[in-house]
Design a protein around this motif. Structure first.
Motif, mmCIF file in Angstrom:
data_model
loop_
_atom_site.group_PDB
_atom_site.id
_atom_site.type_symbol
_atom_site.label_atom_id
_atom_site.label_comp_id
_atom_site.label_asym_id
_atom_site.label_seq_id
_atom_site.Cartn_x
_atom_site.Cartn_y
_atom_site.Cartn_z
ATOM 1 N N MET A 184 0.830 -1.209 0.000
ATOM 2 C CA MET A 184 0.000 0.000 0.000
ATOM 3 C C MET A 184 0.861 1.254 0.000
ATOM 4 S SD MET A 184 -3.337 -0.845 0.228
ATOM 5 C CE MET A 184 -4.273 0.362 1.167
ATOM 6 N N ALA A 210 1.404 3.296 -5.359
ATOM 7 C CA ALA A 210 0.193 3.342 -4.549
ATOM 8 C C ALA A 210 0.188 4.638 -3.742
ATOM 9 C CB ALA A 210 0.107 2.098 -3.670
ATOM 10 N N TRP A 224 -2.969 -0.689 -6.891
ATOM 11 C CA TRP A 224 -4.109 -1.276 -6.197
ATOM 12 C C TRP A 224 -4.221 -2.775 -6.482
ATOM 13 C CZ3 TRP A 224 -7.011 3.681 -7.778
ATOM 14 C CH2 TRP A 224 -7.023 4.585 -6.702
ATOM 15 N N CYS A 282 -8.924 -1.431 -1.629
ATOM 16 C CA CYS A 282 -8.419 -1.296 -3.001
ATOM 17 C C CYS A 282 -9.546 -1.362 -4.020
ATOM 18 C CB CYS A 282 -7.374 -2.376 -3.275
ATOM 19 S SG CYS A 282 -5.839 -2.147 -2.363
ATOM 20 N N ASN A 335 -11.582 1.886 -3.978
ATOM 21 C CA ASN A 335 -10.908 2.937 -4.727
ATOM 22 C C ASN A 335 -11.002 2.712 -6.228
ATOM 23 O OD1 ASN A 335 -10.034 4.401 -2.453
ATOM 24 N ND2 ASN A 335 -8.250 3.095 -2.194
#
Length: 578
Positions: free
Chosen positions: A57, A62, A109, A147, A150
């Protein structure tokens, strides 16, 4: 014919995180290789693999770089050089399917998703204790859900992968957007059931998924779905309230007393942090490049370029609405010292710089209190010197303020010492205010809003006049718009910007675009550049505003690299307008 250069998401777990024993904080720093056959024989080695799920992450593709850069820069509230770069195209809302930064965040992601899928399956098949499995799998589901949330917010429908992927299963069609949200809901409901609370996690809680963080994200999911329907009759508002009330009653979160404390170096265990990521400055693999992206050049000990700045229209909207708001100085830099070189004081919009030097002062500025509309200065309301500096000038100049919540004056090379709150309680309170307003509970909505406004007003050493609390009841539509704008102010320069301006669809997105395009000084600079044949990178631009282009820019394009590699997505299934 599509390129068959597939990238498998499966492989050996190859990371662990350096644990800062003095603070017991989770510093995501993937380094060590763990053999996949032995990684899940003990909790110690399995924890290295779980740490890797968190660690990815914080990669540069990211939250370490790509996500903040694109989510702020492509929001419609940012500026980048008009030089044909990836930054130019996303700031101009003219993103091609080949944009490198968009491809970065897509891959970032999905990398986390791939690691979480592998971890979940491996732990399920292991002989580890049931208690360990319950907590560890819940953490991985929390991250996977984040993830996919998003991805659905930014790209719409995407390939939905919940099992480890091999070269034989890399081809995957796009699920529709609702199917992706359904998977997010499933992951977060299951995670919320099994996760420990932050109190149970104790000193290890910083940077980890916890029970009420999952419930807070469920509230955000339902709020997002209600926002997309943009109707008070949506069933999602009540679902968001159900989850949000649980967080308010049992989550034990509160606003930090001072706004600036949220963006200090190495923040851990803040009462405002619902979910955060912690970064290392010594890793060769990951790091927080926010300072590099946003801070002014030579303003820190590290490397900074300020390649994503603030649009004049957005700065003036904030400054003109709340003239002495303490959040302004924490969010934006309009002056700064070049501490890396000569300590000269530098100025940016809305100031006109004087002679450079240690004690340099601005020679002119916008006089907001004298404007007919303090949120939108007219050309005739500024001086000749100001027009020469910001309207007629060509070449390199400080024409735009800087986003500086991620600025770290003691950064190391490209990496910052700052941890990042991905989701904080002020965001949650404004979200819940929106929910209560849609349910007809304007009094409760105003109560939540006023908590945020009061903290902002009291964040200076001497309390400021603005932002004032809401005391007079507002209509539902007026309060809806107030919350929409207040979220932009409170969360300016953070990851919510791209989605926040788009979550209610074209009509609200158009408000942001029209404000930019109707900003008098921006329009004047564009007109001057056109008439003078000014083609330098230091120009303003107007943003696309036709119905089709507004609809197109509600989402980013599916990256061309994914279309080339994934035969499951036919050419005709690209997002609208791309």
């Amino acid at each position: 014919m599509k390129n068959k250069n597939y990238i498998s998401y499966i492989g050996l777990i190859a990371i662990a995180l350096t644990m800062a024993s003095c603070k017991k904080a989770l510093n995501e720093d993937p380094k060590y290789s763990v053999n996949s056959k032995t990684a899940f024989e003990t909790e110690t080695t399995a924890n290295l693999a779980l740490a890797g799920c968190y660690g990815y992450m914080t990669g540069y593709n990211a939250y370490g770089q790509g996500i903040p850069e694109v989510m702020v820069g492509a929001s419609g509230l940012g500026w980048a050089q008009t030089n044909g770069s990836d930054q130019d195209t996303y700031a101009s809302l003219a993103v091609p399917t080949t944009n490198g930064l968009v491809n970065m965040i897509w891959g970032g992601w999905y990398k986390v998703i791939g690691e979480c899928n592998y971890f979940i399956k491996s732990v399920q098949e292991s002989t580890l204790s049931d208690a360990y499995k319950k907590q560890a799998i819940a953490e991985a589901k929390f991250l996977r859900g984040l993830c996919y949330f998003n991805l659905a917010n930014v790209f719409g429908g995407v390939p939905l992968r919940t099992e480890p992927t091999s070269s034989l299963s890399i081809t995957k069609e796009r699920a529709d957007r609702q199917e992706v949200y359904d998977q997010v809901e499933k992951d977060w409901l299951e995670a919320a059931e099994d996760l420990s609370t932050k109190e149970q996690l104790g000193t290890t809680a910083a940077g980890k998924a916890s029970k009420y963080a999952a419930y807070a994200y469920l509230a955000k999911l339902y709020w997002m779905l209600g926002s997309q329907e943009n109707s008070s009759s949506s069933v999602y508002w009540a679902k968001a309230k159900q989850m949000g009330d649980r967080v308010i009653e049992l989550g034990n979160y509160s606003l930090a007393p001072k706004f600036a404390a949220l963006f200090a170096r190495n923040v851990n265990n803040s009462t405002e942090s619902i979910f955060q990521l912690n970064f290392s400055t010594t890793s060769a693999y990951v790091g927080n490049r926010g300072n590099w992206i946003f801070a002014p050049s030579n303003a820190t000990t590290g490397i900074s370029w300020g390649r994503v700045k603030v649009s004049k229209a957005f700065y003036d909207q904030f400054k003109g609405t709340y003239p002495d708001d303490p959040r302004l100085k924490i969010t934006f830099a309009t002056s700064y010292s070049q501490i890396k070189t000569n300590n000269f004081r530098m100025y940016a919009y809305p100031y006109v710089a004087g002679a450079g030097g240690v004690n340099a002062v601005a020679i002119d500025s916008i006089k907001y209190l004298n404007l007919a509309d303090p949120t939108n200065p007219k050309l005739e309301e500024v001086s000749v010197a100001f027009k020469n500096a910001f309207v007629n000038r060509t070449g390199d100049h400080q024409g735009w303020p800087y986003y500086v919540k991620q600025m770290d004056v003691a950064s190391t090379a490209q990496n910052s010492n700052k941890n990042v709150m991905v989701y904080r309680y002020a965001d949650f309170l404004l979200l819940m205010a929106d929910v209560e307003n849609e349910l007809g509970n304007s009094g409760k909505a105003m109560e939540y809003i006023n908590q945020v406004l009061t903290r902002a007003r009291n964040s200076a050493n001497t309390a400021s006049l603005f932002p004032k609390n809401l005391v007079v009841p507002m209509s539902q539509s007026a309060l809806r718009l107030f919350i929409f704008n207040e979220r932009l102010f409170e969360l300016a320069g953070e990851y919510e910007m791209f989605v926040d301006v788009r979550r209610r669809g074209v009509d609200f997105f158009k408000l942001v675009i029209d404000r930019h395009n109707n900003h008098h000084l921006t329009k004047a600079m564009v007109a001057a550049a056109t008439s003078n044949n000014n083609t330098t990178p230091f120009r303003d631009r107007l943003l696309p505003a036709t119905p089709d282009l507004l609809k197109k820019n509600l989402l980013l394009p599916i990256p061309q690299a994914e279309l080339n590699a994934n035969d499951g997505i036919p050419d005709g299934q690209q997002n609208f307008g791309y």
